[in-house]
Design a protein around this motif. Structure first.
Motif, PDB file in Angstrom:
ATOM      1  N   VAL A   3      26.907  28.748 -27.868  1.00  0.00           N
ATOM      2  CA  VAL A   3      26.394  27.439 -27.772  1.00  0.00           C
ATOM      3  C   VAL A   3      27.268  26.538 -27.159  1.00  0.00           C
ATOM      4  N   ARG A   4      26.666  25.603 -26.158  1.00  0.00           N
ATOM      5  CA  ARG A   4      27.466  24.671 -25.280  1.00  0.00           C
ATOM      6  C   ARG A   4      27.227  23.465 -25.356  1.00  0.00           C
ATOM      7  N   VAL A   5      27.877  22.814 -26.185  1.00  0.00           N
ATOM      8  CA  VAL A   5      27.699  21.092 -26.591  1.00  0.00           C
ATOM      9  C   VAL A   5      28.961  20.539 -25.878  1.00  0.00           C
ATOM     10  N   PRO A   6      28.700  19.499 -25.006  1.00  0.00           N
ATOM     11  CA  PRO A   6      29.641  18.750 -24.252  1.00  0.00           C
ATOM     12  C   PRO A   6      30.513  18.011 -25.309  1.00  0.00           C
ATOM     13  N   ASN A 127      30.893  24.991 -30.521  1.00  0.00           N
ATOM     14  CA  ASN A 127      30.917  25.964 -29.244  1.00  0.00           C
ATOM     15  C   ASN A 127      31.368  27.005 -29.368  1.00  0.00           C
ATOM     16  N   HIS A 128      31.543  27.365 -30.906  1.00  0.00           N
ATOM     17  CA  HIS A 128      32.176  28.846 -31.001  1.00  0.00           C
ATOM     18  C   HIS A 128      30.968  29.671 -31.870  1.00  0.00           C
ATOM     19  N   ILE A 129      29.773  29.003 -31.858  1.00  0.00           N
ATOM     20  CA  ILE A 129      28.792  29.735 -32.467  1.00  0.00           C
ATOM     21  C   ILE A 129      28.008  30.396 -31.640  1.00  0.00           C
ATOM     22  N   PRO A 130      27.622  31.774 -31.885  1.00  0.00           N
ATOM     23  CA  PRO A 130      27.199  32.511 -30.816  1.00  0.00           C
ATOM     24  C   PRO A 130      25.580  32.212 -30.901  1.00  0.00           C
ATOM     25  N   SER A 132      23.089  33.983 -30.435  1.00  0.00           N
ATOM     26  CA  SER A 132      22.433  35.049 -31.092  1.00  0.00           C
ATOM     27  C   SER A 132      22.186  34.668 -32.772  1.00  0.00           C
ATOM     28  N   CYS A 133      23.212  34.080 -33.327  1.00  0.00           N
ATOM     29  CA  CYS A 133      23.487  33.656 -34.549  1.00  0.00           C
ATOM     30  C   CYS A 133      22.486  32.544 -35.015  1.00  0.00           C
ATOM     31  N   LEU A 134      22.519  31.710 -33.914  1.00  0.00           N
ATOM     32  CA  LEU A 134      21.568  30.493 -34.151  1.00  0.00           C
ATOM     33  C   LEU A 134      20.084  30.799 -34.192  1.00  0.00           C
ATOM     34  N   ALA A 135      19.576  31.665 -33.072  1.00  0.00           N
ATOM     35  CA  ALA A 135      18.492  32.057 -33.021  1.00  0.00           C
ATOM     36  C   ALA A 135      17.943  32.898 -33.990  1.00  0.00           C
ATOM     37  N   ALA A 136      18.926  33.792 -34.651  1.00  0.00           N
ATOM     38  CA  ALA A 136      18.462  34.129 -36.162  1.00  0.00           C
ATOM     39  C   ALA A 136      18.274  33.224 -37.057  1.00  0.00           C
ATOM     40  N   LEU A 137      19.082  32.303 -37.335  1.00  0.00           N
ATOM     41  CA  LEU A 137      18.878  31.112 -38.177  1.00  0.00           C
ATOM     42  C   LEU A 137      17.492  30.544 -38.217  1.00  0.00           C
TER      43      LEU A 137
END
Length: 144
Positions: A3-6, A127-130, A132-137
């Motif tokens: 994840v890329r959050v400003p 920003n440390h969340i992959p 793929s994990c966010l997509a799975a959730l």
């Protein structure tokens, strides 16, 4: 693929996280064609999600498609002016709110406030969340 959050930097203002667009591209006809395509696809997606959300609602309320599309247009205009991505309705958020017992639109507002606070205060950890994990959730919540 994270994840890329400003992230707010110390000593810089809130405006430092925005990436303002180059408006000179509006003279390019290809930009208008692409914008129209994105607007049509996003509008169709929003209308389909609105139909799904109305079917999920245990109170069987009917949402106004005109109101939804106007809100989406305003949101997309504001998002574009600060360098954001196009906005569409999200059936995953709606289904999570419905299955969480939400009764009013306040749940969507509270959800938005929580997201804003999380991005503003916890960006460096988000920003440390992959992805793929966010997509799975999101897939799991959407499936339920």
């Amino acid at each position: 693929h994270m994840v890329r959050v400003p992230v707010f930097k110390t000593g810089q203002g809130v405006m430092s996280i925005f990436d303002f667009p180059d408006l000179s591209a509006l003279n390019n006809p290809a930009v208008w064609g692409t914008a129209l395509t994105i607007a049509l696809v996003a509008s169709l997606e929003t209308l389909l999600n609105l139909e799904a959300a109305d079917r999920l609602d245990p109170a069987r309320r009917v949402s106004s498609p005109n109101q939804e599309l106007v809100a989406q247009g305003i949101g997309n205009t504001l998002s574009g002016l600060v360098g954001g991505l196009p906005i569409t309705s999200v059936v995953v958020r709606t289904s999570a709110n419905v299955f969480g017992g939400a009764k009013t639109r306040l749940s969507a507002i509270v959800h938005g406030v929580f997201l804003l606070v999380a991005v503003a205060l916890l960006g460096q950890w988000l920003n440390h969340i992959p992805l793929s994990c966010l997509a799975a959730l999101l897939i799991t919540v959407g499936y339920k």
